[in-house]
Write a protein that holds these residues in place. Structure first.
Motif, short mmCIF file in Angstrom:
data_model
loop_
_atom_site.label_atom_id
_atom_site.label_comp_id
_atom_site.label_asym_id
_atom_site.label_seq_id
_atom_site.Cartn_x
_atom_site.Cartn_y
_atom_site.Cartn_z
N ARG A 193 4.86 -0.04 -3.77
CA ARG A 193 5.08 1.39 -3.58
C ARG A 193 4.64 1.83 -2.19
N ILE A 194 3.55 1.28 -1.69
CA ILE A 194 3.10 1.60 -0.34
C ILE A 194 4.14 1.13 0.68
N ILE A 195 4.61 -0.10 0.50
CA ILE A 195 5.62 -0.65 1.42
C ILE A 195 6.87 0.23 1.41
N LYS A 196 7.33 0.61 0.24
CA LYS A 196 8.54 1.43 0.13
C LYS A 196 8.36 2.76 0.86
N ALA A 197 7.23 3.42 0.67
CA ALA A 197 6.98 4.70 1.33
C ALA A 197 6.84 4.52 2.84
N ALA A 198 6.18 3.46 3.27
CA ALA A 198 6.00 3.22 4.71
C ALA A 198 7.33 2.92 5.39
N VAL A 199 8.18 2.11 4.77
CA VAL A 199 9.49 1.81 5.33
C VAL A 199 10.32 3.08 5.47
N ALA A 200 10.18 3.99 4.53
CA ALA A 200 10.91 5.26 4.56
C ALA A 200 10.24 6.30 5.47
N CYS A 201 9.11 5.93 6.09
CA CYS A 201 8.33 6.87 6.92
C CYS A 201 7.99 8.13 6.11
N ASP A 202 7.67 7.92 4.84
CA ASP A 202 7.34 9.01 3.92
C ASP A 202 5.83 9.24 3.95
N TYR A 203 5.38 10.00 4.93
CA TYR A 203 3.95 10.25 5.09
C TYR A 203 3.37 10.97 3.87
N ALA A 204 4.10 11.96 3.37
CA ALA A 204 3.62 12.70 2.18
C ALA A 204 3.53 11.75 0.98
N GLY A 205 4.49 10.87 0.85
CA GLY A 205 4.46 9.90 -0.25
C GLY A 205 3.28 8.95 -0.12
N LEU A 206 2.97 8.52 1.09
CA LEU A 206 1.81 7.66 1.30
C LEU A 206 0.52 8.39 0.94
N GLN A 207 0.42 9.66 1.36
CA GLN A 207 -0.76 10.45 1.02
C GLN A 207 -0.90 10.59 -0.49
N LYS A 208 0.21 10.82 -1.16
CA LYS A 208 0.20 10.95 -2.62
C LYS A 208 -0.26 9.65 -3.28
N LEU A 209 0.22 8.52 -2.78
CA LEU A 209 -0.22 7.22 -3.32
C LEU A 209 -1.72 7.02 -3.10
N GLY A 210 -2.19 7.42 -1.91
CA GLY A 210 -3.60 7.28 -1.60
C GLY A 210 -4.50 8.13 -2.48
N ASP A 211 -3.97 9.26 -2.94
CA ASP A 211 -4.76 10.18 -3.77
C ASP A 211 -4.42 10.07 -5.25
N GLU A 212 -3.61 9.11 -5.61
CA GLU A 212 -3.12 9.01 -6.99
C GLU A 212 -4.23 8.96 -8.04
N LYS A 213 -5.30 8.24 -7.74
CA LYS A 213 -6.40 8.13 -8.69
C LYS A 213 -7.64 8.84 -8.15
N GLY A 214 -7.40 9.89 -7.38
CA GLY A 214 -8.49 10.63 -6.74
C GLY A 214 -8.47 10.34 -5.25
N PRO A 215 -9.03 11.26 -4.45
CA PRO A 215 -9.03 11.06 -2.99
C PRO A 215 -9.99 9.94 -2.61
N SER A 216 -9.46 8.72 -2.60
CA SER A 216 -10.37 7.59 -2.43
C SER A 216 -10.04 6.67 -1.27
N VAL A 217 -8.88 6.80 -0.63
CA VAL A 217 -8.53 5.87 0.43
C VAL A 217 -9.41 6.09 1.64
N ARG A 218 -10.08 5.03 2.04
CA ARG A 218 -10.84 5.05 3.29
C ARG A 218 -9.87 4.64 4.39
N PHE A 219 -9.83 5.40 5.47
CA PHE A 219 -8.96 5.05 6.58
C PHE A 219 -9.67 5.36 7.88
N SER A 220 -9.14 4.85 8.96
CA SER A 220 -9.78 4.99 10.27
C SER A 220 -9.50 6.35 10.88
N TYR A 221 -10.36 6.75 11.75
CA TYR A 221 -10.22 7.92 12.60
C TYR A 221 -10.74 9.20 11.97
#
Length: 130
Positions: A4-32
């Motif tokens: 699902r991450i790959i599919k959203a990234a290939v589509a440049c779906d930033y909102a979709g990536l954010q949604k995947l990252g927050d799917e089970k709560g705001p838990s994705v650690r990322f840089s910056y």
């Protein structure tokens, strides 16, 4: 989750990536910027005028490499693991410049994009740098 991450990234779906990252709560650690969401940060990096960064392409490339398990997390790529081999670093060709790969290999320290997904499918990390 990986697919699902790959599919959203290939589509440049930033909102979709954010949604995947927050799917089970705001838990994705990322840089910056800790005050900015992941999708906005990545869009800005991709659109930097002087030096655009291929964040989503690297995310896809990394998630298509072999992984390893540490505790209850699957990590991509294997170059991030302790005791990474030359073969692990060789897999990074085409994702990062040769000089950068040579430096990481020499220092035995992978500083590129690394992704962690829990065994139950929770996207936990998408970190770049040291």
């Amino acid at each position: 989750m990986r697919e699902r991450i790959i599919k959203a990234a290939v589509a440049c779906d930033y909102a979709g990536l954010q949604k995947l990252g927050d799917e089970k709560g705001p838990s994705v650690r990322f840089s910056y910027d800790p005050d900015q969401d992941m999708a906005t940060t990545w869009r800005i990096q991709e659109e930097w005028k002087d030096s655009p960064q291929p964040v989503l392409a690297r995310l896809v490339h990394v998630l298509n490499l072999p992984f390893y398990q540490e505790g209850n997390l699957y990590w991509w790529p294997t170059a991030f693991r302790e005791g990474a081999t030359d073969a692990d670093f060789d897999l990074l060709k085409g994702i990062y410049p040769e000089a950068m790969i040579a430096d990481m290999r020499k220092e035995k320290s992978y500083i590129g994009m690394r992704v962690g997904i829990s065994v139950d499918g929770d996207w936990q990390a998408a970190i770049q740098g040291d």
